[in-house]
Write a protein that holds these residues in place. Structure first.
Motif, PDB file in Angstrom:
ATOM      1  N   LEU A   1       0.852  -1.181   0.000  1.00 55.99           N
ATOM      2  CA  LEU A   1       0.000   0.000   0.000  1.00 55.99           C
ATOM      3  C   LEU A   1       0.891   1.235   0.000  1.00 55.99           C
ATOM      4  O   LEU A   1       1.637   1.464   0.944  1.00 55.99           O
ATOM      5  N   TYR A   2       0.776   1.983  -1.061  1.00 57.03           N
ATOM      6  CA  TYR A   2       1.615   3.171  -1.229  1.00 57.03           C
ATOM      7  C   TYR A   2       0.763   4.382  -0.848  1.00 57.03           C
ATOM      8  O   TYR A   2      -0.024   4.880  -1.634  1.00 57.03           O
ATOM      9  N   VAL A   3       0.915   4.801   0.391  1.00 51.27           N
ATOM     10  CA  VAL A   3       0.121   5.900   0.953  1.00 51.27           C
ATOM     11  C   VAL A   3       0.766   7.215   0.545  1.00 51.27           C
ATOM     12  O   VAL A   3       1.792   7.605   1.092  1.00 51.27           O
ATOM     13  N   ASP A   4       0.161   7.872  -0.440  1.00 46.66           N
ATOM     14  CA  ASP A   4       0.850   8.971  -1.109  1.00 46.66           C
ATOM     15  C   ASP A   4       0.290  10.348  -0.750  1.00 46.66           C
ATOM     16  O   ASP A   4      -0.898  10.602  -0.869  1.00 46.66           O
ATOM     17  N   ALA A   5       1.183  11.221  -0.319  1.00 47.80           N
ATOM     18  CA  ALA A   5       0.808  12.621  -0.085  1.00 47.80           C
ATOM     19  C   ALA A   5       1.924  13.525  -0.604  1.00 47.80           C
ATOM     20  O   ALA A   5       3.074  13.093  -0.731  1.00 47.80           O
TER      21      ALA A   5
ATOM     22  N   VAL B   1       5.032  17.674   5.360  1.00 48.82           N
ATOM     23  CA  VAL B   1       5.702  18.613   6.270  1.00 48.82           C
ATOM     24  C   VAL B   1       4.684  19.237   7.218  1.00 48.82           C
ATOM     25  O   VAL B   1       4.893  19.296   8.430  1.00 48.82           O
ATOM     26  N   LYS B   2       3.560  19.660   6.649  1.00 49.03           N
ATOM     27  CA  LYS B   2       2.528  20.306   7.468  1.00 49.03           C
ATOM     28  C   LYS B   2       2.039  19.365   8.571  1.00 49.03           C
ATOM     29  O   LYS B   2       1.920  19.732   9.736  1.00 49.03           O
ATOM     30  N   ARG B   3       1.767  18.115   8.189  1.00 53.94           N
ATOM     31  CA  ARG B   3       1.252  17.146   9.167  1.00 53.94           C
ATOM     32  C   ARG B   3       2.300  16.821  10.239  1.00 53.94           C
ATOM     33  O   ARG B   3       1.971  16.654  11.413  1.00 53.94           O
ATOM     34  N   LEU B   4       3.540  16.717   9.816  1.00 58.85           N
ATOM     35  CA  LEU B   4       4.595  16.380  10.793  1.00 58.85           C
ATOM     36  C   LEU B   4       4.825  17.519  11.775  1.00 58.85           C
ATOM     37  O   LEU B   4       5.045  17.289  12.968  1.00 58.85           O
ATOM     38  N   MET B   5       4.785  18.743  11.273  1.00 61.62           N
ATOM     39  CA  MET B   5       4.964  19.901  12.163  1.00 61.62           C
ATOM     40  C   MET B   5       3.833  19.931  13.185  1.00 61.62           C
ATOM     41  O   MET B   5       4.052  20.204  14.365  1.00 61.62           O
TER      42      MET B   5
ATOM     43  N   GLY C   1       4.329  17.185  15.628  1.00 66.04           N
ATOM     44  CA  GLY C   1       5.430  17.540  16.515  1.00 66.04           C
ATOM     45  C   GLY C   1       5.014  18.355  17.728  1.00 66.04           C
ATOM     46  O   GLY C   1       5.709  18.370  18.745  1.00 66.04           O
ATOM     47  N   GLU C   2       3.856  19.022  17.617  1.00 56.44           N
ATOM     48  CA  GLU C   2       3.388  19.818  18.768  1.00 56.44           C
ATOM     49  C   GLU C   2       3.079  18.931  19.967  1.00 56.44           C
ATOM     50  O   GLU C   2       3.160  19.366  21.109  1.00 56.44           O
ATOM     51  N   THR C   3       2.720  17.686  19.695  1.00 57.84           N
ATOM     52  CA  THR C   3       2.329  16.800  20.794  1.00 57.84           C
ATOM     53  C   THR C   3       3.037  15.450  20.829  1.00 57.84           C
ATOM     54  O   THR C   3       2.953  14.736  21.820  1.00 57.84           O
ATOM     55  N   SER C   4       3.747  15.080  19.751  1.00 57.80           N
ATOM     56  CA  SER C   4       4.260  13.703  19.668  1.00 57.80           C
ATOM     57  C   SER C   4       5.420  13.430  20.624  1.00 57.80           C
ATOM     58  O   SER C   4       5.656  12.287  20.998  1.00 57.80           O
ATOM     59  N   GLY C   5       6.171  14.461  20.957  1.00 59.44           N
ATOM     60  CA  GLY C   5       7.366  14.256  21.772  1.00 59.44           C
ATOM     61  C   GLY C   5       8.463  13.527  21.007  1.00 59.44           C
ATOM     62  O   GLY C   5       9.471  13.136  21.581  1.00 59.44           O
ATOM     63  N   ARG C   6       8.274  13.332  19.691  1.00 62.34           N
ATOM     64  CA  ARG C   6       9.285  12.626  18.916  1.00 62.34           C
ATOM     65  C   ARG C   6      10.461  13.526  18.579  1.00 62.34           C
ATOM     66  O   ARG C   6      10.293  14.654  18.122  1.00 62.34           O
ATOM     67  N   ALA C   7      11.658  12.982  18.788  1.00 58.62           N
ATOM     68  CA  ALA C   7      12.878  13.753  18.588  1.00 58.62           C
ATOM     69  C   ALA C   7      13.086  14.125  17.120  1.00 58.62           C
ATOM     70  O   ALA C   7      13.876  15.012  16.803  1.00 58.62           O
ATOM     71  N   ASP C   8      12.348  13.445  16.219  1.00 60.63           N
ATOM     72  CA  ASP C   8      12.547  13.707  14.787  1.00 60.63           C
ATOM     73  C   ASP C   8      11.426  14.527  14.162  1.00 60.63           C
ATOM     74  O   ASP C   8      11.429  14.783  12.970  1.00 60.63           O
ATOM     75  N   ASP C   9      10.447  14.962  14.958  1.00 58.40           N
ATOM     76  CA  ASP C   9       9.370  15.799  14.423  1.00 58.40           C
ATOM     77  C   ASP C   9       9.697  17.276  14.603  1.00 58.40           C
ATOM     78  O   ASP C   9       8.947  18.025  15.236  1.00 58.40           O
ATOM     79  N   ASN C  10      10.824  17.701  14.068  1.00 59.16           N
ATOM     80  CA  ASN C  10      11.165  19.118  14.091  1.00 59.16           C
ATOM     81  C   ASN C  10      11.599  19.513  12.683  1.00 59.16           C
ATOM     82  O   ASN C  10      11.956  18.652  11.877  1.00 59.16           O
ATOM     83  N   GLU C  11      11.555  20.809  12.393  1.00 62.16           N
ATOM     84  CA  GLU C  11      11.733  21.281  11.022  1.00 62.16           C
ATOM     85  C   GLU C  11      13.001  20.740  10.361  1.00 62.16           C
ATOM     86  O   GLU C  11      12.974  20.247   9.234  1.00 62.16           O
ATOM     87  N   GLU C  12      14.102  20.811  11.088  1.00 59.55           N
ATOM     88  CA  GLU C  12      15.393  20.417  10.500  1.00 59.55           C
ATOM     89  C   GLU C  12      15.417  18.925  10.169  1.00 59.55           C
ATOM     90  O   GLU C  12      15.826  18.520   9.070  1.00 59.55           O
ATOM     91  N   THR C  13      14.965  18.111  11.121  1.00 60.47           N
ATOM     92  CA  THR C  13      14.995  16.660  10.880  1.00 60.47           C
ATOM     93  C   THR C  13      13.960  16.245   9.840  1.00 60.47           C
ATOM     94  O   THR C  13      14.210  15.350   9.033  1.00 60.47           O
ATOM     95  N   ILE C  14      12.828  16.914   9.825  1.00 63.26           N
ATOM     96  CA  ILE C  14      11.786  16.593   8.834  1.00 63.26           C
ATOM     97  C   ILE C  14      12.337  16.780   7.427  1.00 63.26           C
ATOM     98  O   ILE C  14      12.126  15.945   6.546  1.00 63.26           O
TER      99      ILE C  14
END
Ligand SMILES: Nc1ncnc2c1ncn2[C@@H]1O[C@H](COP(=O)(O)OP(=O)(O)O)[C@@H](O)[C@H]1O
Ligand SMILES: Nc1ncnc2c1ncn2[C@H]1C[C@H](O)[C@@H](COP(=O)(O)OP(=O)(O)O)O1
Ligand SMILES: [Mg+2]
Length: 189
Positions: free
Chosen positions: A111-115, A121-125, A128-141
């Motif tokens: 299944l190729y989930v395509d966006a 970027v918009k969804r990850l940012m 990132g407001e709530t995920s606490g994931r170390a990779d959900d920030n602009e530079e890492t994204i």
């Protein structure tokens, strides 16, 4: 081990995890997310977890053997009860796909989930407001997206030769995306 169903690593933030949750609720497959398995190792506080954390924070891929061993172990642990496997976040490069075939088997569906990049970027940012994931920030994204287009997108062409790829438009609302996913899975039966 029975054939794995795969969900394409279609870019960070495309909606893989969201759709996987809905697939599990309806079809009862065993969901294995490489990212979740790695984050569990990080959370354990082990020495290996510390090394993984550093790699993930940079938006890079962890060593192939580490990920594949984790997936294989998790598959074996569920082999008796599983109705089938839904693998999320793997393969992230063609080599990972080749090794999966050698050590585990051939997938039945991809299944190729395509966006669009902009959407991811918009969804990850937002995540990132709530995920606490170390990779959900602009530079890492940004790094994760670059790596996705360079290393992961070629995986689709690799599986297209076998006609197991189903492209899912993930720009739509979650329920509409899932309707397309259901169709792709039901066609298998
Ligand atoms: N179809 C969609 N429409 C709008 N937002 C979505 C959609 N699918 C996922 N999202 C949101 O985008 C973010 C990333 O989704 P997620 O499933 O975690 O992606 P991935 O596992 O591919 O990184 C989440 O915050 C999720 O709520
Ligand atoms: N198959 C794989 N090979 C190497 N590294 C992986 C991997 N799957 C996950 N990782 C590492 C690198 C990723 O940037 C990080 C997060 O993965 P993820 O949770 O699948 O992200 P997402 O769901 O946002 O696409 O974990
Ligand atoms: Mg995910």
């Amino acid at each position: 081990i029975s054939p794995a169903l795969k969900i394409k690593q279609s870019g960070p933030g495309s909606g893989k995890g969201t759709q996987c949750e809905k697939i599990v609720a309806k079809y009862g497959y065993t969901h294995l997310s490489s990212g979740d398995l790695l984050r569990a190792e990080v959370a354990s506080g082990s020495e290996r977890g510390k090394q993984l954390q550093a790699i993930m924070q940079k938006g890079e891929l962890v060593p192939l053997d580490t990920v594949l061993d984790m997936i294989k172990e998790a598959m074996i642990a569920k082999a008796d009860v599983s109705k089938g496997y839904l693998i999320d976040g793997y393969p992230r490069e063609v080599k990972q796909g080749e090794e999966f075939e050698k050590k585990i088997g051939a997938p039945a569906l991809l299944l190729y989930v395509d966006a669009k990049a902009e959407t991811m970027v918009k969804r990850l940012m937002k995540r990132g407001e709530t995920s606490g994931r170390a990779d959900d920030n602009e530079e890492t994204i940004k790094k994760r997206l670059d790596l996705y287009y360079k290393a992961t997108e070629p995986v689709i062409a690799y599986y297209e030769k076998r006609s197991i790829v189903r492209k899912i438009n993930s720009e739509l609302p979650v329920e509409e995306v899932f309707a397309i996913v259901e169709k792709a899975i039901d066609e298998l039966k």
